[in-house]
Design a protein around this motif. Structure first.
Motif, mmCIF file in Angstrom:
data_model
loop_
_atom_site.group_PDB
_atom_site.id
_atom_site.type_symbol
_atom_site.label_atom_id
_atom_site.label_comp_id
_atom_site.label_asym_id
_atom_site.label_seq_id
_atom_site.Cartn_x
_atom_site.Cartn_y
_atom_site.Cartn_z
ATOM 1 N N LEU A 54 31.194 45.734 25.931
ATOM 2 C CA LEU A 54 31.900 44.788 25.062
ATOM 3 C C LEU A 54 32.767 45.514 24.038
ATOM 4 O O LEU A 54 33.911 45.113 23.781
ATOM 5 C CB LEU A 54 30.892 43.881 24.352
ATOM 6 N N LEU A 55 32.223 46.575 23.451
ATOM 7 C CA LEU A 55 32.973 47.303 22.427
ATOM 8 C C LEU A 55 34.179 48.022 23.024
ATOM 9 O O LEU A 55 35.284 47.970 22.468
ATOM 10 C CB LEU A 55 32.057 48.308 21.727
ATOM 11 N N VAL A 56 33.966 48.696 24.154
ATOM 12 C CA VAL A 56 35.050 49.465 24.759
ATOM 13 C C VAL A 56 36.130 48.545 25.318
ATOM 14 O O VAL A 56 37.322 48.704 25.039
ATOM 15 C CB VAL A 56 34.506 50.397 25.857
ATOM 16 N N SER A 64 43.813 42.076 29.181
ATOM 17 C CA SER A 64 44.415 41.618 30.419
ATOM 18 C C SER A 64 43.494 40.576 31.038
ATOM 19 O O SER A 64 42.401 40.292 30.527
ATOM 20 C CB SER A 64 44.626 42.787 31.394
ATOM 21 N N VAL A 65 43.944 40.013 32.158
ATOM 22 C CA VAL A 65 43.125 39.008 32.843
ATOM 23 C C VAL A 65 41.802 39.629 33.302
ATOM 24 O O VAL A 65 40.724 39.044 33.130
ATOM 25 C CB VAL A 65 43.905 38.425 34.042
ATOM 26 N N ILE A 66 41.878 40.836 33.869
ATOM 27 C CA ILE A 66 40.663 41.492 34.367
ATOM 28 C C ILE A 66 39.703 41.792 33.217
ATOM 29 O O ILE A 66 38.487 41.588 33.334
ATOM 30 C CB ILE A 66 41.034 42.787 35.125
ATOM 31 N N SER A 67 40.211 42.276 32.097
ATOM 32 C CA SER A 67 39.340 42.603 30.970
ATOM 33 C C SER A 67 38.663 41.352 30.411
ATOM 34 O O SER A 67 37.523 41.416 29.949
ATOM 35 C CB SER A 67 40.139 43.304 29.869
ATOM 36 N N ILE A 68 39.339 40.205 30.486
ATOM 37 C CA ILE A 68 38.730 38.950 30.014
ATOM 38 C C ILE A 68 37.564 38.555 30.918
ATOM 39 O O ILE A 68 36.502 38.135 30.445
ATOM 40 C CB ILE A 68 39.786 37.828 29.960
ATOM 41 N N TRP A 69 37.742 38.708 32.236
ATOM 42 C CA TRP A 69 36.634 38.423 33.159
ATOM 43 C C TRP A 69 35.434 39.328 32.841
ATOM 44 O O TRP A 69 34.284 38.863 32.748
ATOM 45 C CB TRP A 69 37.065 38.655 34.606
ATOM 46 N N ILE A 70 35.694 40.621 32.674
ATOM 47 C CA ILE A 70 34.612 41.574 32.427
ATOM 48 C C ILE A 70 33.928 41.290 31.092
ATOM 49 O O ILE A 70 32.695 41.373 30.974
ATOM 50 C CB ILE A 70 35.155 43.015 32.468
ATOM 51 N N LEU A 71 34.691 40.935 30.080
ATOM 52 C CA LEU A 71 34.109 40.619 28.771
ATOM 53 C C LEU A 71 33.152 39.429 28.864
ATOM 54 O O LEU A 71 32.073 39.444 28.246
ATOM 55 C CB LEU A 71 35.216 40.319 27.757
ATOM 56 N N LEU A 121 31.403 32.685 37.195
ATOM 57 C CA LEU A 121 32.414 33.700 36.887
ATOM 58 C C LEU A 121 32.802 34.497 38.134
ATOM 59 O O LEU A 121 33.991 34.775 38.359
ATOM 60 C CB LEU A 121 31.905 34.650 35.807
ATOM 61 N N LEU A 122 31.817 34.866 38.935
ATOM 62 C CA LEU A 122 32.128 35.620 40.152
ATOM 63 C C LEU A 122 32.964 34.785 41.115
ATOM 64 O O LEU A 122 33.879 35.304 41.768
ATOM 65 C CB LEU A 122 30.840 36.090 40.826
ATOM 66 N N ALA A 123 32.670 33.484 41.193
ATOM 67 C CA ALA A 123 33.469 32.606 42.030
ATOM 68 C C ALA A 123 34.897 32.492 41.483
ATOM 69 O O ALA A 123 35.869 32.532 42.251
ATOM 70 C CB ALA A 123 32.826 31.223 42.109
ATOM 71 N N ALA A 124 35.030 32.385 40.161
ATOM 72 C CA ALA A 124 36.360 32.274 39.550
ATOM 73 C C ALA A 124 37.160 33.559 39.729
ATOM 74 O O ALA A 124 38.372 33.524 39.993
ATOM 75 C CB ALA A 124 36.214 31.948 38.066
ATOM 76 N N ILE A 125 36.496 34.707 39.600
ATOM 77 C CA ILE A 125 37.181 35.989 39.803
ATOM 78 C C ILE A 125 37.691 36.107 41.246
ATOM 79 O O ILE A 125 38.806 36.574 41.496
ATOM 80 C CB ILE A 125 36.243 37.155 39.465
ATOM 81 N N SER A 126 36.888 35.659 42.182
ATOM 82 C CA SER A 126 37.296 35.713 43.586
ATOM 83 C C SER A 126 38.484 34.795 43.846
ATOM 84 O O SER A 126 39.423 35.166 44.562
ATOM 85 C CB SER A 126 36.123 35.319 44.478
ATOM 86 N N LEU A 127 38.464 33.593 43.270
ATOM 87 C CA LEU A 127 39.593 32.674 43.420
ATOM 88 C C LEU A 127 40.854 33.236 42.755
ATOM 89 O O LEU A 127 41.965 33.059 43.262
ATOM 90 C CB LEU A 127 39.236 31.311 42.809
#
Length: 381
Positions: A54-56, A64-71, A121-127
């Motif tokens: 979360l901090l990094v 970015s979009v990817i960083s928002i998913w990971i957060l 979230l995993l389903a949304a990332i895949s879509l």
């Protein structure tokens, strides 16, 4: 303790009627110590790892979009691992719940919330990945950080709604042996108490199938279909696949399946079999271990982020180096400051001592001068 088993569902009455009193020091056996230590280790690793992610990602990675998913995944995992110390305490105290009804519901709700959020979230990332590959123009026009933030907010809201029934029917159930279990109480809020057995069976099966479908089967189907579509589209175009993000998602999905499948399978078996079935006792004993494996998913995800994303690994190392440099710089500055203060104190003391000695010498000299004059005068007379 006086407990009325008739107030509980037939499947729970055996739990309530239990007169076997587990030894409070049972956790001190080698196996008990290993289990408790393992839970404690999972807890510490999960909290530290997810906080670091979360901090990094939150402060050192360009948004970015990817960083928002990971957060959002890391936030869900942090909630789950933060509740692990409570489960560790439950094991250490001889498998009895001592934190009351309200906290029992909250603790269980965090577990189910993480389960639903992870699947959604995993389903949304895949879509999202599927949209980028199949509809690049549409993704270019409408795929934005603001939209992803809204999608994540909807996912958390849906997950909270899906968790609500489990919050309502979770309770601290007293046993005749004096212990308390944090478990399902499906006999609550019955409009027709005379039909308790039928309603209990209906609620048990409905919620078990509900969480199986919405937290596991449907997200898994969306994930598989999305990546099949992506691979077919890339193969037809003859495009070279970008493996970095795909590798991350595949690793996280495999971890999700391996960690959550045993829990869902055992949950369905528990409510589909008769409570007098020979394997019912085995399923009841295996379910807590399966829940622990589900918690393990929240510990593995940060490791997968690091190993699947070299950039993230580099930033984490740089962040840790920066933190260590800051700490060392602060310690060095403090050491220099204290040393300078000590030297200043010594110098001040030396100056004061020299001044004192100098004044004392002047006084002795001034006292000696009149006496000499007197002796000189006597000689002249």
């Amino acid at each position: 303790m006086s407990v009325d088993p008739s107030l509980f569902c037939p499947r729970i009455q055996g739990l309530v009627n239990s007169t076997f009193k587990p030894n409070a020091t049972a956790g001190l056996t080698p196996l008990g110590i290993f289990t408790i230590s393992l839970h404690g280790l999972f807890s510490v690793l999960g909290i530290v790892q997810n906080l670091l992610i979360l901090l990094v990602v939150g402060f050192r990675v360009r948004r970015s979009v990817i960083s928002i998913w990971i957060l959002n995944l890391a936030t869900s995992d942090l909630l789950a691992t933060a509740s692990l110390p409570v489960f560790t305490l439950f094991l250490a105290r001889g498998k009895t719940w001592e934190l009351g009804r309200t906290f029992c519901r909250i603790h269980s709700s965090v577990f189910f919330l993480n389960m639903f959020v992870s699947g959604f979230l995993l389903a949304a990332i895949s879509l999202d990945r599927c949209l980028v590959v199949l509809k690049p123009v549409l993704a270019q026009n409408y795929r934005s950080k603001r939209l992803v933030l809204r999608v994540c907010a909807v996912i958390w809201l849906l997950a909270a709604l899906c968790t609500t029934p489990f919050y309502i029917f979770r309770d601290a159930i007293p046993q005749r042996n004096g212990n308390t279990q944090c478990y399902y109480h499906y006999a609550r809020l019955l409009s027709h108490p005379s039909k308790m057995a039928e309603m209990c069976e209906y609620r048990e099966k409905a919620l078990a199938i509900f969480k199986l479908m919405f937290a596991f089967v449907i997200p898994l189907a969306v994930i598989v279909l999305s990546y099949v579509a992506v691979n077919i589209s890339l193969a037809q175009r003859g495009c070279r696949r970008s493996y970095r993000f795909v590798r991350l998602v595949v690793a996280v999905v495999v971890s999700f399946v391996v960690c959550w499948a045993p829990y869902h399978v055992l949950s369905v078996l528990e409510v589909s079999m008769s409570r007098f079935h020979p394997t019912q006792e085995l399923v009841a004993k295996a379910l807590p271990s399966a829940a622990t494996v589900g918690f393990l998913n929240s510990v593995l995800n940060p490791v997968l982020y690091v190993f699947s994303c070299p950039d993230l690994s580099t930033k984490i190392r740089h962040s840790l180096s920066a933190v260590m440099e800051t700490v060392l710089a602060e310690d060095l500055a403090e050491f220099v400051r204290r040393r300078s203060t000590a030297r200043s104190s010594i110098s001040t003391c030396e100056i004061a001592l020299r001044k004192k000695n100098h004044n004392k010498s002047d006084t002795e000299t001034s006292e000696a001068l009149p006496s000499n004059r007197s002796e000189s005068g006597d000689g002249q007379l």
